[in-house]
Design a protein around this motif. Structure first.
Motif, mmCIF file in Angstrom:
data_model
loop_
_atom_site.group_PDB
_atom_site.id
_atom_site.type_symbol
_atom_site.label_atom_id
_atom_site.label_comp_id
_atom_site.label_asym_id
_atom_site.label_seq_id
_atom_site.Cartn_x
_atom_site.Cartn_y
_atom_site.Cartn_z
ATOM 1 N N HIS A 6 0.801 -1.217 0.000
ATOM 2 C CA HIS A 6 0.000 0.000 0.000
ATOM 3 C C HIS A 6 0.834 1.266 0.000
ATOM 4 O O HIS A 6 0.453 2.260 -0.584
ATOM 5 C CB HIS A 6 -0.929 -0.012 1.214
ATOM 6 C CG HIS A 6 -2.305 -0.451 0.859
ATOM 7 N ND1 HIS A 6 -3.382 -0.341 1.677
ATOM 8 C CD2 HIS A 6 -2.774 -1.009 -0.272
ATOM 9 C CE1 HIS A 6 -4.454 -0.810 1.081
ATOM 10 N NE2 HIS A 6 -4.111 -1.226 -0.099
ATOM 11 N N SER A 12 -0.599 6.794 -3.562
ATOM 12 C CA SER A 12 -0.806 5.517 -2.897
ATOM 13 C C SER A 12 -1.584 4.588 -3.816
ATOM 14 O O SER A 12 -2.236 5.036 -4.755
ATOM 15 C CB SER A 12 -1.575 5.719 -1.590
ATOM 16 O OG SER A 12 -2.961 5.801 -1.846
ATOM 17 N N GLU A 13 -1.492 3.290 -3.530
ATOM 18 C CA GLU A 13 -2.186 2.321 -4.376
ATOM 19 C C GLU A 13 -3.694 2.536 -4.332
ATOM 20 O O GLU A 13 -4.380 2.334 -5.328
ATOM 21 C CB GLU A 13 -1.830 0.904 -3.951
ATOM 22 C CG GLU A 13 -0.426 0.489 -4.345
ATOM 23 C CD GLU A 13 -0.193 0.586 -5.859
ATOM 24 O OE1 GLU A 13 -1.080 0.210 -6.630
ATOM 25 O OE2 GLU A 13 0.882 1.063 -6.253
ATOM 26 N N CYS A 14 -4.214 2.928 -3.184
ATOM 27 C CA CYS A 14 -5.650 3.176 -3.085
ATOM 28 C C CYS A 14 -6.035 4.377 -3.946
ATOM 29 O O CYS A 14 -7.048 4.347 -4.637
ATOM 30 C CB CYS A 14 -6.053 3.423 -1.629
ATOM 31 S SG CYS A 14 -6.018 1.926 -0.623
ATOM 32 N N GLU A 15 -5.225 5.425 -3.886
ATOM 33 C CA GLU A 15 -5.512 6.602 -4.710
ATOM 34 C C GLU A 15 -5.467 6.236 -6.182
ATOM 35 O O GLU A 15 -6.298 6.678 -6.971
ATOM 36 C CB GLU A 15 -4.490 7.708 -4.428
ATOM 37 C CG GLU A 15 -4.822 8.497 -3.178
ATOM 38 C CD GLU A 15 -3.672 9.404 -2.763
ATOM 39 O OE1 GLU A 15 -2.754 9.609 -3.580
ATOM 40 O OE2 GLU A 15 -3.707 9.883 -1.625
ATOM 41 N N LEU A 18 -8.647 4.066 -6.992
ATOM 42 C CA LEU A 18 -9.890 4.834 -7.007
ATOM 43 C C LEU A 18 -9.857 5.922 -8.081
ATOM 44 O O LEU A 18 -10.872 6.234 -8.688
ATOM 45 C CB LEU A 18 -10.137 5.459 -5.623
ATOM 46 C CG LEU A 18 -10.330 4.419 -4.510
ATOM 47 C CD1 LEU A 18 -10.499 5.108 -3.167
ATOM 48 C CD2 LEU A 18 -11.532 3.525 -4.792
ATOM 49 N N HIS A 40 -4.105 -4.817 -6.892
ATOM 50 C CA HIS A 40 -4.429 -4.052 -5.691
ATOM 51 C C HIS A 40 -5.763 -4.488 -5.087
ATOM 52 O O HIS A 40 -5.829 -4.794 -3.903
ATOM 53 C CB HIS A 40 -4.455 -2.555 -5.993
ATOM 54 C CG HIS A 40 -4.834 -1.758 -4.787
ATOM 55 N ND1 HIS A 40 -4.020 -1.660 -3.679
ATOM 56 C CD2 HIS A 40 -5.960 -1.074 -4.484
ATOM 57 C CE1 HIS A 40 -4.632 -0.932 -2.757
ATOM 58 N NE2 HIS A 40 -5.816 -0.574 -3.231
ATOM 59 N N VAL A 41 -6.826 -4.513 -5.899
ATOM 60 C CA VAL A 41 -8.137 -4.848 -5.343
ATOM 61 C C VAL A 41 -8.199 -6.291 -4.853
ATOM 62 O O VAL A 41 -9.050 -6.636 -4.049
ATOM 63 C CB VAL A 41 -9.296 -4.571 -6.337
ATOM 64 C CG1 VAL A 41 -9.354 -3.093 -6.679
ATOM 65 C CG2 VAL A 41 -9.174 -5.430 -7.581
ATOM 66 N N CYS A 44 -7.202 -5.556 -1.286
ATOM 67 C CA CYS A 44 -7.668 -4.347 -0.608
ATOM 68 C C CYS A 44 -9.192 -4.303 -0.643
ATOM 69 O O CYS A 44 -9.787 -3.934 -1.656
ATOM 70 C CB CYS A 44 -7.065 -3.112 -1.278
ATOM 71 S SG CYS A 44 -7.512 -1.589 -0.414
ATOM 72 N N CYS A 47 -11.163 -0.951 -1.601
ATOM 73 C CA CYS A 47 -11.099 -0.624 -3.022
ATOM 74 C C CYS A 47 -11.918 -1.625 -3.839
ATOM 75 O O CYS A 47 -12.573 -1.249 -4.809
ATOM 76 C CB CYS A 47 -9.660 -0.595 -3.512
ATOM 77 S SG CYS A 47 -8.779 0.864 -2.940
ATOM 78 N N GLU A 50 -15.459 -0.622 -3.523
ATOM 79 C CA GLU A 50 -15.700 0.564 -4.340
ATOM 80 C C GLU A 50 -15.837 0.179 -5.809
ATOM 81 O O GLU A 50 -16.729 0.633 -6.514
ATOM 82 C CB GLU A 50 -14.516 1.533 -4.157
ATOM 83 C CG GLU A 50 -14.852 2.979 -4.421
ATOM 84 C CD GLU A 50 -15.919 3.509 -3.474
ATOM 85 O OE1 GLU A 50 -16.833 4.163 -3.961
ATOM 86 O OE2 GLU A 50 -15.830 3.253 -2.256
#
Ligand SMILES: [Zn+2]
Length: 89
Positions: A6, A12-15, A18, A40-41, A44, A47, A50
């Motif tokens: 992450h 970041s990987e979440c950013e 998304l 990533h997902v 995570c 995410c 989402e």
């Protein structure tokens, strides 16, 4: 598939995930970005939730031939998935 940590420098990987959600759903990503997104997902939950919401909304919108899903529908799906994710976790 390699798990991607992450905390990376800069974005970041979440950013990243998304921020490119719609490109992913519209298959407009580069193969590298798509791979990164999938990796990533895969580990995570927020995410993935989402992504699932947007995917569901997209399918429902396509089926009903509307331009955009109503915000209430989006929120309802989001709520349900959040509950599911919370219970599972
Ligand atoms: Zn994430």
């Amino acid at each position: 598939m390699e798990p991607i940590p992450h905390d990376t420098a800069g974005e970041s990987e979440c950013e990243h995930a998304l921020g490119h959600l719609y490109e992913y759903l519209d298959s407009e990503m580069t193969p590298e970005d798509e791979h990164r997104m999938r990796a990533h997902v895969a580990h995570c939950a927020p995410c993935l939730a989402e992504l699932s919401v947007e995917e569901l909304v997209k399918q429902l919108v396509r089926r009903s031939c509307n331009e955009r899903a109503p915000e209430t529908l989006r929120l309802r799906i989001h709520e349900q998935l959040t509950v599911m994710t919370t219970l599972r976790g």
